[in-house]
Design a protein around this motif. Structure first.
Motif, PDB file in Angstrom:
ATOM      1  N   ALA A 141      43.444  43.416  41.575  1.00  5.36           N
ATOM      2  CA  ALA A 141      42.289  42.601  41.201  1.00  5.36           C
ATOM      3  C   ALA A 141      41.363  42.435  42.390  1.00  5.36           C
ATOM      4  O   ALA A 141      41.782  41.974  43.458  1.00  5.36           O
ATOM      5  CB  ALA A 141      42.745  41.236  40.693  1.00  5.36           C
ATOM      6  N   SER A 142      40.100  42.809  42.202  1.00  4.67           N
ATOM      7  CA  SER A 142      39.065  42.603  43.215  1.00  4.67           C
ATOM      8  C   SER A 142      38.033  41.655  42.618  1.00  4.67           C
ATOM      9  O   SER A 142      37.356  41.996  41.650  1.00  4.67           O
ATOM     10  CB  SER A 142      38.399  43.931  43.603  1.00  4.67           C
ATOM     11  N   VAL A 143      37.943  40.480  43.201  1.00  7.80           N
ATOM     12  CA  VAL A 143      37.043  39.450  42.687  1.00  7.80           C
ATOM     13  C   VAL A 143      36.014  39.143  43.753  1.00  7.80           C
ATOM     14  O   VAL A 143      36.359  38.810  44.891  1.00  7.80           O
ATOM     15  CB  VAL A 143      37.813  38.169  42.310  1.00  7.80           C
ATOM     16  N   ASP A 144      34.737  39.294  43.408  1.00 10.66           N
ATOM     17  CA  ASP A 144      33.701  38.886  44.350  1.00 10.66           C
ATOM     18  C   ASP A 144      32.700  37.988  43.647  1.00 10.66           C
ATOM     19  O   ASP A 144      32.966  37.471  42.560  1.00 10.66           O
ATOM     20  CB  ASP A 144      33.023  40.107  45.008  1.00 10.66           C
ATOM     21  N   GLN A 145      31.568  37.796  44.288  1.00 11.39           N
ATOM     22  CA  GLN A 145      30.603  36.817  43.814  1.00 11.39           C
ATOM     23  C   GLN A 145      30.225  37.007  42.351  1.00 11.39           C
ATOM     24  O   GLN A 145      30.205  36.066  41.562  1.00 11.39           O
ATOM     25  CB  GLN A 145      29.338  36.905  44.682  1.00 11.39           C
ATOM     26  N   ASN A 146      29.948  38.246  41.969  1.00  9.82           N
ATOM     27  CA  ASN A 146      29.396  38.497  40.648  1.00  9.82           C
ATOM     28  C   ASN A 146      30.174  39.522  39.836  1.00  9.82           C
ATOM     29  O   ASN A 146      29.676  40.012  38.829  1.00  9.82           O
ATOM     30  CB  ASN A 146      27.939  38.963  40.776  1.00  9.82           C
ATOM     31  N   LYS A 196      51.033  39.302  41.230  1.00 14.02           N
ATOM     32  CA  LYS A 196      51.604  39.528  42.552  1.00 14.02           C
ATOM     33  C   LYS A 196      50.598  39.064  43.604  1.00 14.02           C
ATOM     34  O   LYS A 196      49.530  39.658  43.746  1.00 14.02           O
ATOM     35  CB  LYS A 196      51.922  41.011  42.709  1.00 14.02           C
ATOM     36  N   ILE A 197      50.921  37.999  44.293  1.00 18.61           N
ATOM     37  CA  ILE A 197      49.973  37.347  45.202  1.00 18.61           C
ATOM     38  C   ILE A 197      50.320  37.713  46.635  1.00 18.61           C
ATOM     39  O   ILE A 197      51.451  37.531  47.079  1.00 18.61           O
ATOM     40  CB  ILE A 197      50.012  35.815  45.020  1.00 18.61           C
ATOM     41  N   ASN A 198      49.331  38.219  47.353  1.00 10.63           N
ATOM     42  CA  ASN A 198      49.526  38.543  48.761  1.00 10.63           C
ATOM     43  C   ASN A 198      48.883  37.514  49.672  1.00 10.63           C
ATOM     44  O   ASN A 198      49.402  37.226  50.746  1.00 10.63           O
ATOM     45  CB  ASN A 198      48.930  39.917  49.082  1.00 10.63           C
ATOM     46  N   ASP A 226      45.205  42.075  47.387  1.00 11.21           N
ATOM     47  CA  ASP A 226      45.648  43.339  47.970  1.00 11.21           C
ATOM     48  C   ASP A 226      46.839  43.023  48.773  1.00 11.21           C
ATOM     49  O   ASP A 226      46.758  42.299  49.678  1.00 11.21           O
ATOM     50  CB  ASP A 226      44.612  43.853  48.879  1.00 11.21           C
ATOM     51  N   ILE A 227      47.824  43.831  48.168  1.00  4.12           N
ATOM     52  CA  ILE A 227      49.098  43.182  48.503  1.00  4.12           C
ATOM     53  C   ILE A 227      49.997  44.145  49.293  1.00  4.12           C
ATOM     54  O   ILE A 227      50.197  45.276  48.950  1.00  4.12           O
ATOM     55  CB  ILE A 227      49.794  42.751  47.214  1.00  4.12           C
ATOM     56  N   SER A 228      50.535  43.710  50.310  1.00  3.96           N
ATOM     57  CA  SER A 228      51.484  44.543  51.030  1.00  3.96           C
ATOM     58  C   SER A 228      52.822  44.480  50.318  1.00  3.96           C
ATOM     59  O   SER A 228      53.140  43.503  49.658  1.00  3.96           O
ATOM     60  CB  SER A 228      51.633  44.053  52.485  1.00  3.96           C
ATOM     61  N   MET A 257      45.486  39.994  45.339  1.00  3.36           N
ATOM     62  CA  MET A 257      46.460  39.897  44.261  1.00  3.36           C
ATOM     63  C   MET A 257      46.388  41.135  43.378  1.00  3.36           C
ATOM     64  O   MET A 257      45.368  41.819  43.314  1.00  3.36           O
ATOM     65  CB  MET A 257      46.241  38.642  43.422  1.00  3.36           C
ATOM     66  N   SER A 258      47.511  41.397  42.692  1.00  6.71           N
ATOM     67  CA  SER A 258      47.597  42.453  41.686  1.00  6.71           C
ATOM     68  C   SER A 258      48.190  41.850  40.425  1.00  6.71           C
ATOM     69  O   SER A 258      48.847  40.814  40.461  1.00  6.71           O
ATOM     70  CB  SER A 258      48.472  43.610  42.169  1.00  6.71           C
ATOM     71  N   VAL A 259      47.946  42.530  39.307  1.00  7.66           N
ATOM     72  CA  VAL A 259      48.478  42.083  38.023  1.00  7.66           C
ATOM     73  C   VAL A 259      49.304  43.212  37.433  1.00  7.66           C
ATOM     74  O   VAL A 259      48.836  44.344  37.315  1.00  7.66           O
ATOM     75  CB  VAL A 259      47.350  41.677  37.051  1.00  7.66           C
ATOM     76  N   LEU A 260      50.550  42.903  37.072  1.00 12.68           N
ATOM     77  CA  LEU A 260      51.454  43.860  36.461  1.00 12.68           C
ATOM     78  C   LEU A 260      51.689  43.429  35.015  1.00 12.68           C
ATOM     79  O   LEU A 260      51.998  42.266  34.750  1.00 12.68           O
ATOM     80  CB  LEU A 260      52.792  43.917  37.207  1.00 12.68           C
ATOM     81  N   ILE A 261      51.518  44.361  34.072  1.00 11.35           N
ATOM     82  CA  ILE A 261      51.612  44.049  32.646  1.00 11.35           C
ATOM     83  C   ILE A 261      52.531  45.059  31.982  1.00 11.35           C
ATOM     84  O   ILE A 261      52.439  46.267  32.244  1.00 11.35           O
ATOM     85  CB  ILE A 261      50.224  44.103  31.969  1.00 11.35           C
ATOM     86  N   ASN A 262      53.392  44.590  31.123  1.00 14.73           N
ATOM     87  CA  ASN A 262      54.236  45.479  30.335  1.00 14.73           C
ATOM     88  C   ASN A 262      53.405  46.039  29.189  1.00 14.73           C
ATOM     89  O   ASN A 262      53.125  45.354  28.203  1.00 14.73           O
ATOM     90  CB  ASN A 262      55.449  44.721  29.798  1.00 14.73           C
TER      91      ASN A 262
END
Length: 822
Positions: free
Chosen positions: A221-226, A39-41, A18-20, A185-190
């Motif tokens: 992208a939201s990544v957690d335990q499961n 895109k890495i925050n 989660d990116i500013s 982080m976010s992911v941008l794709i063409n």
């Protein structure tokens, strides 16, 4: 390198065939042919979440994950924010470009000379070739930024682009700016290149349905335990020529296809709309033909339909129409009866190619030879057997919609979507392994996917953009009453140095986990297993971490000491003034914390050999405490006990002397005999000062200073803990609770620990040899479903707002496990 991108496309690849805000200088340097941008925050936060994700952890040997772990540029730049861009190079390869703030250490040799650095002159600029951890990359500095790449050609392109700037794509600029400020982080794709990306990485498959899917896509992208979730938008300047543009000016309807999808199906894709005339017009644009050239054969039928879907069975697929009225659809079709299967009629359909002719690209290469009707669903197939299969599952009630794993996965998505794609993880795995390059096929077949059963993608068209949501999560089977469920785990980079301990979280009114690793990093970890922060301290923490409310405002801080320093750290990992407090002489025992009247007038006792010093919460010496030192060194931290209205401070010395003081440091009880101290501290039991001796006897000191001993038959290395009414001892393999003795399996055990929570007593002990954690009540009854896996004494409390207790315990050498007792 190209393997990074393939995971981003897995769900679409299966079910459809989660990116500013950073400064503009970062996006201005993105290669103009980049097709995927990460895109890495918060790099450390992102890596922590990825490392702790169950699926990634179980499959970290896969080449994709190995590549990312070995990406040395991320370590070398040591920057929290950056852009990791992937661009094609040649026919079937991708190379990365990384853009971040410039750190001089990246292009300079370190003191340990762990990397090699070469310089290359190009167009009056310097290109650095840096080899770190065996991985070479190229870099150049442009003003305050570092541009690095796995390809020298890309760096040369960046230098040329600075001299002759090329405008950034406006759609890319737009999705870049709307990406989340909250995610790591976010992911941008063409979206126009989805098919190209897919076909490059899965060369044995050609997925035409991804062609010109959309404009640029941005998902957070939201990544957690499961779970792994992607949420964002896709935009399109000329939307009617794209896949998502087919749903322009339509309103998404409820996706109901799962109600007729057999549980054994590979997956499905569902399309919904509210007006077929609009959809047909959009289809004509996508098909690049005039509206009047599209057959009108199905207009009547499809005008009474809200959902068109395809179910992928094991060997073939079926087409599903969700109509507004099943009887009306039946009259419109007017097919001939072929057979009755389990009281359900199967009809023939003569215009078998009509759906593909009208609905492409949504429905392609489908022959509708037979159909059946179930309620408002009309189900078409090219074979009778497929319809029998669907009918059987409907009647047997073995449908995807009724499965808990499907309900749990889809519950956080919208009920109405323009496109809903579902694919079983088993099928995703098979598709990838069969279509990947041969050298990766074997390891992809061995992906560990236990607990992961389905992945979902949802697209909701709205105006000139579409919402995109996708999820892959582990199916968490809800425990029955009195069951124990592991709810989270966290893996650290280094092994644990001490046991995890629960601490208050004044913000959530719950509890978090504090733990230290062997590199002397202190971590604070949430009840979900996410790392809030880590903090370097100057040594091993002695004893347990304590908490105080120094400002008396309900906000608690962590209080602890190392051999040389007393720390007070706030909720965000920052030191609270005037801490840390340094000591010239070594601190030899854990700090002792007293709050005599529960009024938050804290007293902190520091032990240095035979000297003790008392401080208040502000780290000032308490002048009213007159006691200075004992005859010999203290062998454990001072202990405060209150009996009645009187306070007692107990000091145990190496020479066997027990000193009992009052609040001011004056003698309160004159103990008449020396004590052969065991490792156990003193407790209040039956209103007496109670411990055990080294030879296993229970010893109690009375108010007159006389000692009374009782032979309990304990061995020398005995342990005990108590409340005023409950005595717990452990010797060899015998655990005794209130006089009831349990014989445990022989092993290597921690000391027993006692918790008093919500007027209930819990006693715990862990066999660290067998890695079994036991939990008993005050009647020596083992709680159901214990022992559970663990490698330290547990720390018990209520970590969240529900009535169930949770506990934290060490798992592997570098991991913390969180369990819930249901």
């Amino acid at each position: 390198m190209k393997r990074i991108v393939v995971v981003l496309l897995v769900f679409m690849a299966i079910s459809c065939d989660d990116i500013s805000k950073t400064s503009n200088s970062l996006i201005d340097h993105i290669p103009r042919d980049a097709q995927v941008i990460i895109k890495i925050n918060d790099l450390e936060g992102a890596m922590s979440k990825l490392r702790d994700n169950n699926f990634i952890k179980n499959n970290n040997q896969i080449a994709f994950f190995e590549y990312f772990k070995k990406l040395s540029i991320l370590d070398e730049t040591n920057q929290s924010e950056g852009l990791l861009c992937f661009s094609p190079l040649g026919k079937n390869d991708f190379e990365y470009t990384y853009i971040s703030k410039f750190n001089p250490a990246t292009i300079n040799q370190d003191s340990l000379k762990t990397k090699t650095i070469e310089t290359i002159n190009y167009a009056e600029n310097t290109i650095y070739k840096i080899t770190s951890k065996g991985q070479p990359f190229f870099a150049t500095r442009q003003d305050s930024l570092l541009i690095a790449s796995s390809s020298q050609l890309f760096i040369e392109n960046a230098i040329r682009m600075k001299a002759t700037p090329i405008p950034i794509d406006k759609d890319l600029q737009k999705v870049y700016e709307v990406s989340s400020t909250d995610n790591t982080m976010s992911v941008l794709i063409n979206g126009k290149k989805l098919q190209n990306i897919h076909n490059s990485f899965l060369p044995s498959a050609t997925l035409e349905s991804l062609q010109n899917f959309s404009g640029w896509i941005s998902v957070d992208a939201s990544v957690d335990q499961n779970a792994i979730r992607l949420d964002g938008i896709a935009i399109e300047k000329d939307s009617l020529s794209s896949t998502i543009g087919i749903f322009d000016n339509t309103i998404a309807q409820e996706n109901r296809i799962s109600r007729v999808t057999p549980v054994t199906a590979k997956g499905f894709v569902s399309f919904t709309y509210d007006d077929f005339d609009i959809l047909k017009k959009n289809l004509s644009m996508a098909q690049d033909r005039a509206l009047e050239d599209i057959p009108e054969d199905l207009d009547e039928l499809l005008s009474g339909v809200t959902e068109i879907g395809t179910i992928f069975l094991e060997k073939e697929k079926v087409l599903v129409l969700n109509s507004l009225n099943g009887e009306t659809a039946k009259e419109s079709l007017a097919g001939d009866r072929v057979e009755t299967y389990r009281n359900t009629t199967i009809y023939s359909y003569k215009n078998s190619a009509s759906f593909s002719q009208i609905l492409t690209p949504l429905v392609k290469d489908f022959e509708a030879k037979f159909y059946t009707i179930h309620g408002n669903f009309v189900i078409f197939s090219s074979s009778i057997n497929s319809l029998r299969d669907v009918i059987s599952n409907i009647l047997n009630q073995t449908l995807l919609h009724d499965q808990n794993y499907y309900k749990n996965t889809i519950k956080d998505l919208s009920d109405h979507a323009s496109i809903l794609i579902a694919g079983t993880v088993k099928n995703i795995k098979q598709y990838i392994s069969e279509n990947a390059e041969e050298e990766y096929s074997t390891q992809l077949k061995e992906i560990k996917d236990k607990g992961y059963q389905i992945g979902l993608i949802q697209v909701i068209k709205e105006n000139d953009f579409a919402h995109i949501h996708s999820i892959l999560q582990k199916n968490m089977v809800k425990g029955a009453a009195t069951s124990v469920t592991q709810t989270a785990s966290t893996s650290l980079e280094h092994n644990l140095l001490n046991k995890p301990i629960l601490v208050k979280n004044h913000r959530t009114k719950g509890m978090d986990v504090a733990v230290q690793d062997i590199q002397n990093n202190l971590y604070l970890i949430s009840d979900k297993g996410s790392i809030f922060w880590k903090k370097q301290i100057d040594g091993e923490i002695l004893g347990d971490i304590q908490q105080i409310d120094i400002f008396k405002n309900g906000r608690y801080q962590l209080l602890f000491n190392t051999a040389n320093t007393l720390y007070l750290v706030d909720r965000d990992g920052k030191d609270v003034k005037p801490y840390p407090k340094k000591f010239d002489d070594e601190i030899t025992q854990p700090l002792a914390l007293f709050d005599y009247d529960k009024s938050k007038r804290y007293r902190i006792i520091i032990t240095q050999g035979n000297q003790i010093k008392m401080f208040n919460a502000e780290a000032e010496v308490v002048t009213g405490f007159g006691f200075k030192n004992t005859e010999t060194d203290l062998i454990m931290k001072p202990k405060h006990i209150r009996i009645g209205t009187k306070d007692y401070i107990l000091l145990s010395e190496k020479n066997g002397k027990l000193t009992i003081l009052d609040r001011l440091g004056k003698p309160r009880v004159n103990v008449k005999e020396k004590v052969d101290f065991s490792k156990n501290e003193w407790y209040q039991y039956l209103d007496k000062f109670t411990s055990t001796t080294k030879n296993g006897k229970l010893i109690q000191i009375q108010n007159d200073g006389n000692a009374v001993e009782q032979n309990l038959g304990l061995q020398e290395d005995n342990r005990m803990v108590s409340t005023n009414k409950t005595l717990v001892t452990f010797s060899e393999n015998k655990l005794t609770i209130k006089g009831k003795t349990l014989e445990l399996d022989f092993g290597v055990y921690t000391e027993p620990k006692l918790y008093f929570i919500n007027n209930k007593i819990y006693i715990t002990i862990t066999d660290i040899q067998a890695k079994k954690v036991y939990l008993y009540d005050s009647n020596a009854e083992l709680f159901p479903n214990f022992p559970v896996y663990g490698n330290s004494v547990l720390s018990l409390g209520n970590m969240d707002k529900d009535p169930n207790l949770e506990f934290a315990v060490q798992g592997e050498e570098n991991s913390i496990l969180i369990y819930q007792i249901n």
